[in-house]
Design a protein around this motif. Sequence first.
Motif, PDB file in Angstrom:
ATOM      1  N   GLU A  14       0.825  -1.207   0.000  1.00  0.00           N
ATOM      2  CA  GLU A  14       0.000   0.000   0.000  1.00  0.00           C
ATOM      3  C   GLU A  14       0.858   1.254   0.000  1.00  0.00           C
ATOM      4  OE1 GLU A  14      -2.985   2.103  -0.718  1.00  0.00           O
ATOM      5  OE2 GLU A  14      -3.203  -0.060  -0.553  1.00  0.00           O
ATOM      6  N   ILE A  15       1.912   1.260   0.776  1.00  0.00           N
ATOM      7  CA  ILE A  15       2.789   2.436   0.834  1.00  0.00           C
ATOM      8  C   ILE A  15       3.450   2.664  -0.523  1.00  0.00           C
ATOM      9  CG2 ILE A  15       4.932   3.339   1.817  1.00  0.00           C
ATOM     10  CD1 ILE A  15       4.080   1.969   4.477  1.00  0.00           C
ATOM     11  N   VAL A  16       4.028   1.630  -1.097  1.00  0.00           N
ATOM     12  CA  VAL A  16       4.697   1.771  -2.397  1.00  0.00           C
ATOM     13  C   VAL A  16       3.695   2.174  -3.473  1.00  0.00           C
ATOM     14  CG1 VAL A  16       5.952   0.533  -4.202  1.00  0.00           C
ATOM     15  CG2 VAL A  16       6.584   0.207  -1.815  1.00  0.00           C
ATOM     16  N   ALA A  43     -10.712 -11.284  -2.427  1.00  0.00           N
ATOM     17  CA  ALA A  43     -11.461 -10.757  -1.281  1.00  0.00           C
ATOM     18  C   ALA A  43     -10.562  -9.883  -0.400  1.00  0.00           C
ATOM     19  CB  ALA A  43     -12.060 -11.906  -0.481  1.00  0.00           C
ATOM     20  N   LEU A  44      -9.365 -10.356  -0.129  1.00  0.00           N
ATOM     21  CA  LEU A  44      -8.432  -9.571   0.690  1.00  0.00           C
ATOM     22  C   LEU A  44      -8.029  -8.273   0.008  1.00  0.00           C
ATOM     23  CD1 LEU A  44      -6.225 -12.479   2.052  1.00  0.00           C
ATOM     24  CD2 LEU A  44      -7.754 -11.011   3.387  1.00  0.00           C
ATOM     25  N   LEU A  48      -8.286  -4.564   1.458  1.00  0.00           N
ATOM     26  CA  LEU A  48      -7.127  -3.669   1.438  1.00  0.00           C
ATOM     27  C   LEU A  48      -7.496  -2.327   0.804  1.00  0.00           C
ATOM     28  CD1 LEU A  48      -4.002  -3.318   1.877  1.00  0.00           C
ATOM     29  CD2 LEU A  48      -3.771  -4.059  -0.492  1.00  0.00           C
ATOM     30  N   HIS A  49      -8.242  -2.365  -0.300  1.00  0.00           N
ATOM     31  CA  HIS A  49      -8.612  -1.121  -0.991  1.00  0.00           C
ATOM     32  C   HIS A  49      -9.541  -0.265  -0.134  1.00  0.00           C
ATOM     33  CE1 HIS A  49      -6.458  -1.831  -4.598  1.00  0.00           C
ATOM     34  NE2 HIS A  49      -7.190  -2.856  -4.996  1.00  0.00           N
ATOM     35  N   SER A  51      -9.793  -0.254   3.169  1.00  0.00           N
ATOM     36  CA  SER A  51      -8.994   0.269   4.278  1.00  0.00           C
ATOM     37  C   SER A  51      -8.052   1.374   3.806  1.00  0.00           C
ATOM     38  CB  SER A  51      -8.171  -0.857   4.913  1.00  0.00           C
ATOM     39  OG  SER A  51      -9.002  -1.890   5.336  1.00  0.00           O
ATOM     40  N   SER A  52      -7.434   1.149   2.674  1.00  0.00           N
ATOM     41  CA  SER A  52      -6.502   2.125   2.121  1.00  0.00           C
ATOM     42  C   SER A  52      -7.203   3.435   1.780  1.00  0.00           C
ATOM     43  CB  SER A  52      -5.852   1.543   0.869  1.00  0.00           C
ATOM     44  OG  SER A  52      -5.233   2.546   0.123  1.00  0.00           O
ATOM     45  N   ASN A  53      -8.346   3.321   1.124  1.00  0.00           N
ATOM     46  CA  ASN A  53      -9.066   4.542   0.750  1.00  0.00           C
ATOM     47  C   ASN A  53      -9.573   5.292   1.973  1.00  0.00           C
ATOM     48  OD1 ASN A  53      -8.598   4.216  -1.974  1.00  0.00           O
ATOM     49  ND2 ASN A  53     -10.412   2.962  -2.259  1.00  0.00           N
ATOM     50  N   ALA A  54      -9.997   4.575   2.995  1.00  0.00           N
ATOM     51  CA  ALA A  54     -10.416   5.237   4.236  1.00  0.00           C
ATOM     52  C   ALA A  54      -9.237   5.970   4.871  1.00  0.00           C
ATOM     53  CB  ALA A  54     -10.998   4.213   5.204  1.00  0.00           C
ATOM     54  N   ALA A  55      -8.071   5.328   4.894  1.00  0.00           N
ATOM     55  CA  ALA A  55      -6.882   5.973   5.456  1.00  0.00           C
ATOM     56  C   ALA A  55      -6.483   7.195   4.639  1.00  0.00           C
ATOM     57  CB  ALA A  55      -5.720   4.976   5.520  1.00  0.00           C
TER      58      ALA A  55
END
Length: 150
Positions: A14-16, A43-44, A48-49, A51-55
């Motif tokens: 996610e960071i990269v 599904a994972l 991840l997407h 969670s990432s978009n919320a962050a």
Amino acid sequence: MFTVLFFLIALLSEIVGTVAGFGSSVFFVPLAGFFFDFHQVLALTSILHVSSNAAKLVFFGRHFRFRLLLLLGLPSVAAVIIGGYLSTKLQLKFDQLVLGLFLIAFSLFLLWKPTAKIAATKLNAISAGGVAGFLAGRAAFAASFPDKSW
């Protein structure tokens, strides 16, 4: 150890992906494939997407443009549904080849002209959202039915 390694891979992907400006899935999907089967990875990836978009909204929310969300998001959602539905009705033999050739050509173009920009117009935003959504819908359904015997 397994869990720690998996979450570390997810975080680094996610960071990269965020810093480089492309999706984290480029790294996450192949690496998560070492831990889980393909359907679990899909599904994972969706988790991840989200969670990432919320962050990203928490960290970069002051730069959020609701109008752009509507211009890109609504056509994308509609096109995901259309692309997924057509995947169940049409059997396209060369769609993956055409997409692959397009992505290679587009990547080479961006390497050749790294400063190339697409004008920020309503039509371009709607078109980009629609194309991305359509391809995502086709890919999701194609992955769900790998034998294509339906």
